[in-house]
Design a protein around this motif. Structure first.
Motif, short mmCIF file in Angstrom:
data_model
loop_
_atom_site.label_atom_id
_atom_site.label_comp_id
_atom_site.label_asym_id
_atom_site.label_seq_id
_atom_site.Cartn_x
_atom_site.Cartn_y
_atom_site.Cartn_z
N HIS A 143 0.99 -1.38 0.05
CA HIS A 143 -0.07 -0.08 -0.02
C HIS A 143 0.85 1.33 0.08
CE1 HIS A 143 -4.04 -1.95 0.64
NE2 HIS A 143 -3.37 -2.98 1.05
N LEU A 146 2.62 0.80 -4.10
CA LEU A 146 1.35 0.50 -5.02
C LEU A 146 1.93 0.13 -6.50
CD1 LEU A 146 -1.04 3.75 -4.06
CD2 LEU A 146 -1.21 1.35 -3.37
N THR A 151 -4.28 -3.27 -5.30
CA THR A 151 -3.92 -2.05 -4.32
C THR A 151 -4.39 -0.57 -5.06
OG1 THR A 151 -1.62 -2.26 -4.47
CG2 THR A 151 -2.59 -3.35 -2.59
N HIS A 155 -6.81 2.35 -3.58
CA HIS A 155 -6.41 3.61 -3.22
C HIS A 155 -7.08 4.69 -4.21
CE1 HIS A 155 -3.58 3.12 0.09
NE2 HIS A 155 -3.74 1.82 -0.27
N LYS A 156 -7.36 4.37 -5.41
CA LYS A 156 -7.93 5.24 -6.35
C LYS A 156 -9.51 5.44 -5.67
CE LYS A 156 -7.15 5.51 -11.08
NZ LYS A 156 -6.91 4.88 -12.43
N PHE A 158 -10.55 4.76 -2.74
CA PHE A 158 -10.50 5.54 -1.55
C PHE A 158 -10.41 7.04 -1.72
CE2 PHE A 158 -8.59 7.37 2.15
CZ PHE A 158 -9.28 6.95 3.29
N ASN A 159 -9.33 7.52 -2.46
CA ASN A 159 -9.24 8.91 -2.73
C ASN A 159 -10.36 9.72 -3.27
OD1 ASN A 159 -6.56 8.23 -1.63
ND2 ASN A 159 -5.57 7.89 -3.59
N SER A 254 -2.24 2.32 6.17
CA SER A 254 -2.25 3.26 4.98
C SER A 254 -3.03 4.22 4.68
CB SER A 254 -1.74 2.46 3.66
OG SER A 254 -2.99 1.73 3.16
N LEU A 255 -4.44 3.56 5.11
CA LEU A 255 -5.57 4.59 5.07
C LEU A 255 -5.56 5.36 6.47
CD1 LEU A 255 -8.02 2.00 3.81
CD2 LEU A 255 -6.53 3.98 2.34
N HIS A 385 -0.82 8.13 -5.41
CA HIS A 385 -1.38 8.62 -3.81
C HIS A 385 -1.91 9.89 -3.87
CE1 HIS A 385 0.40 5.34 -0.97
NE2 HIS A 385 1.37 5.42 -1.90
N ARG A 445 -1.72 14.39 2.40
CA ARG A 445 -0.73 13.53 2.43
C ARG A 445 0.51 13.94 3.35
NH1 ARG A 445 -5.14 12.84 -0.73
NH2 ARG A 445 -5.73 10.84 -0.96
#
Ligand code: ZN
Length: 483
Positions: A143, A146, A151, A155-156, A158-159, A254-255, A385, A445
């Motif tokens: 994570h 990436l 993964t 993350h895509k 999630f973001n 990572s989150l 990220h 971040r």
């Protein structure tokens, strides 16, 4: 084509239930099940998160009152399972959970929560009953860098959505020879892990440890499942126990480093992947439901805390980041373990269960970092990220500091060989500024950036083979600090 099957009570059966708990759900069976049952429910939208290296689809579902669309009024919760392909119960449990929504028994939750569900992160591993994905990568160590489609996809998503709460479902195996030789083994249906990196807002960690964890444990107890706080390491006669790592390369942390109310649960695996699967899947189902119940009941408290703590990241209110940490003892801990001799759960006093955290090294934040546009590896990483950057414009108030690697030393931290190069620092000027990007530290971040890029970080890119070229003796570190 799969024909939907029902049990005696008229409920839709998951593929596992249809087999009478004799066969784990394959990727294809799961896709057919999700396709057919999501059409029966106006709250569900089914979509694709990624395609695995083996060409298998990783689906996700959005479940909300607005026909699978998201709004800002409710709390958003992301649940994802089976990053490790040989840990099946999280997937099977989430497939049961989805059925409960389709049949309307969990409608009440949708007044407060909107769900994003990924029941199977690793379909290649699932179909081969192996931990790693089709590229032989451990997704739950991926994570930060990436490199894997699964993964990257998570993350895509999630973001884009920015859920306030997340749950990563795993399994643990208590049957190793070392533990059996010790005479006691872990015997909890569920281990529940909170965030442990000290750069994460301490108010989030306190809410997790003091309120959510006891709530979830008593929720599980009422449903007939045993639990404990998540620990790794041991057996205690060989090595210490501790509450996980400080790393930010897994699904939970990572989150979490973006100040998310993020948890891990690990159900107890069978001696084989199918053994005891009914109980295991129901344990994970109830852990997920208990988590959702807590999040729904405490929606406003969690939402406002996450909002505040994310603003503090965006404004870089805490102007330093801990880069090296070690777990330390805080006195004897009482732990429940299963005695092989007496065949009973037994309370033991353990002296080397390190529950405390000592910070070994901190670093002040820079104004930001500068990277040459020719460093395509690094630019790709920050894009994945969703890290904001602009073309660098010189400013006479800025002091630019460049590191030089004078020696590539190792340091033992947390029983691991960590790459902590010896560096010297010098002030430089850049002539052709068009060729550089500036990454401001004041963004969501900010902590992730420092943990990722500072050469002293125990959790940074220098710990990975892919970036080992940056450790070369007598070379310049390609990431420049703006002071
Ligand atoms: Zn796992």
């Amino acid at each position: 084509m799969l024909v939907i099957s029902y049990n005696l009570r008229g409920q839709i059966k998951t593929p596992l239930e249809m087999s009478g708990y004799s066969k784990l759900t394959s990727n294809m069976e799961m896709l057919e099940y999700l396709k057919s049952i999501s059409q029966k429910c106006r709250f569900i939208k089914l979509d694709t998160l990624a395609v695995s290296p083996g060409g298998r689809v990783v689906p996700y579902l959005i479940i909300s009152k607005f026909a699978g669309k998201l709004s800002d009024k409710k709390i958003k919760a992301l649940l994802f399972a089976q990053q490790h392909g040989n840990e099946h119960s999280g997937k099977e449990g989430l497939l049961m959970l989805i059925r409960e929504f389709v049949e309307g028994r969990l409608d009440y939750l949708l007044n407060d929560v909107e769900l994003i569900l990924v029941p199977q992160m690793n379909p290649d591993g699932n179909d081969k009953d192996q931990r790693r994905n089709g590229n032989e990568a451990d997704l739950n160590r991926n994570h930060l860098i990436l490199t894997e489609p699964e993964t990257i996809g998570l993350h895509k998503l999630f973001n884009k959505i920015m859920p306030e709460a997340t749950l990563d479902l795993h399994e643990y195996t208590p049957y190793s020879k070392e533990w059996r030789d010790y005479g006691y083994i872990k015997n909890y249906d569920e281990q529940i892990g909170t965030l442990t990196n000290p750069n994460i807002d301490s108010r989030i960690i306190s809410l997790q440890k003091d309120k959510a964890l006891p709530y979830l444990r008593s929720y599980l107890a009422k449903k007939g499942f045993t639990s404990a706080e998540y620990s790794v390491g041991g057996p205690p006669d060989k090595s210490r126990l501790r509450n996980s790592t400080f790393d930010v390369n897994d699904g939970r942390q990572s989150l979490g480093i973006l100040n998310t109310f993020s948890f891990i649960v690990e159900g107890k695996n069978g001696k084989t992947s199918i053994e005891n699967i009914k109980h295991r899947a129901e344990g994970q189902f109830n852990a997920a439901l208990g988590f959702l119940d807590y999040v729904a009941t405490n929606k406003n408290k969690i939402k406002s805390l996450i909002k505040k703590s994310r603003i503090s990241l965006i404004t870089n209110a805490i102007n330093e980041t801990s880069l090296q940490m070690e777990h330390v003892p805080e006195g004897k801990q009482t732990v429940s373990l299963f005695s092989i001799k007496s065949n009973k759960d037994t309370l033991l006093e353990i002296s080397n269960y390190d529950t405390g955290t000592e910070i070994l090294k901190k670093e002040k934040s820079p104004k930001g970092y500068i990277i040459s546009k020719t460093e395509t590896n690094l630019l790709e990483l920050i894009k994945k990220h969703d890290i904001k950057y602009i073309t660098y414009k010189p400013d006479k108030n800025n002091v630019l500091c460049r590191y030089r690697i004078t020696d590539s030393a190792k340091k033992n931290i947390e029983d691991l060989d960590i790459n902590v190069p010896v560096i010297s620092k010098s002030v430089i000027t850049l002539d052709n500024n068009e060729n550089y990007v500036f990454i401001p530290i004041a963004q969501l971040r900010s902590k992730l950036l420092m943990l990722m890029f500072e050469p002293a970080s125990m959790a940074g890119i220098l710990q990975y083979e892919k970036y080992a070229f940056m450790l070369k003796k007598d070379s310049y570190y390609p990431i420049i600090r703006v002071e």
